[in-house]
Design an enzyme around this catalytic site. Structure first.
Site, short mmCIF file in Angstrom:
data_model
loop_
_atom_site.label_atom_id
_atom_site.label_comp_id
_atom_site.label_asym_id
_atom_site.label_seq_id
_atom_site.Cartn_x
_atom_site.Cartn_y
_atom_site.Cartn_z
N ASP A 22 0.81 -1.23 0.00
CA ASP A 22 0.00 0.00 0.00
C ASP A 22 0.84 1.28 0.00
OD1 ASP A 22 -2.52 -1.06 -0.18
OD2 ASP A 22 -2.88 -1.13 1.97
N CYS A 62 -5.10 9.89 -2.62
CA CYS A 62 -4.40 8.89 -1.83
C CYS A 62 -2.98 8.67 -2.34
CB CYS A 62 -5.15 7.57 -1.85
SG CYS A 62 -6.65 7.55 -0.85
N ARG A 112 0.33 -1.67 7.57
CA ARG A 112 0.89 -0.48 6.94
C ARG A 112 1.91 0.25 7.83
NH1 ARG A 112 -3.00 3.39 3.75
NH2 ARG A 112 -0.94 3.87 2.90
N ARG A 150 -9.92 5.90 11.28
CA ARG A 150 -8.47 5.70 11.28
C ARG A 150 -7.78 6.61 12.30
NH1 ARG A 150 -6.47 2.98 6.73
NH2 ARG A 150 -8.00 1.42 6.12
N HIS A 179 -11.41 7.59 5.34
CA HIS A 179 -10.47 8.70 5.47
C HIS A 179 -11.17 9.99 5.05
CE1 HIS A 179 -6.35 6.44 5.12
NE2 HIS A 179 -6.62 6.73 6.38
#
Length: 287
Positions: free
Chosen positions: A71, A268, A96, A145, A174
């Site tokens: 990612d 992103c 991540r 998150r 997000h």
């Protein structure tokens, strides 16, 4: 405001190639390990996004991808910068977590002051910056998150006021999937992604915001990058592109079908590097 009055600002961005992108775990509603990813197409689409930003006059730095971190392409999540100061990320999911070190190394190599966070936050994934509002206003998402205590930590690091906004729909996990800064004063957002109280806050602060409908939000239309005039966004978000054009912006559609399988799109993939403001020298006092 007409298109001719909107002035683009040259930006500096950070990106990371999806050379090793794949969906091998599920940490958001968009990820499905049973859906194959065309890795070659992902790279081609990402490269076209990078080329588009360069063609618009922006500077793009790149991180080297790590085969153990699929990612890393979602570079916006690695930190959040204001006036040459970087507030680092601390990822919620362990899959991540190691990405933060790669971003920290980048800022160290480029001489940026960097703060290692104590609180969980996912960089520009949950922070948006409006330099023309209240001397520099940060909109900060939470609910899925980023942890609310990170907002206070960011205030101490960045010295800017923060407005917390609660996300309530897990599809918009997000902030940058539901809200975007279009210029120094203007945002676009999808109201349905936020709590009723947060919707009221946004309406009061930004009564002239561009409002996206659910379909375009679900097509990652709000996961965009804007230089104040050109708005690079997912090509599927046609209705939002029309609204942006009516508001005086120039939509620049791109296709990122493969990266959507990881739960992200244009924004992103793109972290903005906001350097210190230029210093000015006062003229000598006449004698």
């Amino acid at each position: 405001m007409t298109v001719g009055e909107r002035k683009p600002i040259c930006r500096t961005y950070l990106m990371c190639s999806p050379r090793f992108f794949r969906v091998e775990y599920e940490i958001n509603p968009w990820m499905d390990t049973g859906v194959p990813v065309d890795a070659d197409l992902a790279v081609k689409q990402w490269e076209r996004l990078r080329e588009t930003l360069v063609e618009l006059g922006h500077t793009v730095h790149t991180l080297d991808p790590d085969p153990a971190l699929p990612d890393m392409v979602f570079a916006a999540n690695g930190a959040f910068t204001v006036d040459g100061v970087a507030y680092g990320a601390r990822f919620r999911f362990p899959q991540r977590g190691a990405e933060a070190a790669a971003h920290r190394a980048f800022y160290a190599a480029h001489g940026w002051p960097y703060t290692e966070p104590v609180e969980i936050n996912e960089g520009e994934g949950d922070f948006a910056y409006l330099p023309g509002v209240a001397g520099g206003l940060i909109l900060a998402g939470y609910g899925f998150r980023t942890a609310p205590p990170a907002h206070a930590e960011a205030v101490e690091v960045l010295g800017r006021p923060i407005v917390p906004l609660r996300l309530t729909d897990p599809r918009f996990y997000h902030l940058d999937t539901a809200l975007a800064a279009l210029d120094d004063h203007t945002i676009a957002y999808y109201p349905g992604a936020f709590s009723e109280a947060s919707q009221r806050v946004l309406h009061r602060l930004f009564p002239d915001a561009v409002l996206a409908d659910e379909a375009d939000a679900l097509d990652f239309g709000l996961n965009l990058v804007s230089d104040g005039r050109h708005v690079v966004l997912n090509g599927d978000a046609a209705a939002l592109a029309t609204k942006l054009a009516a508001a005086g912006f120039t939509p620049v559609p791109v296709e990122l079908t493969e990266l959507k399988k990881g739960g992200g799109s244009v924004k992103c993939c793109v972290a903005e590097l906001r350097p210190p403001p230029p210093t000015t020298t006062d003229p000598p006092t006449p004698r």
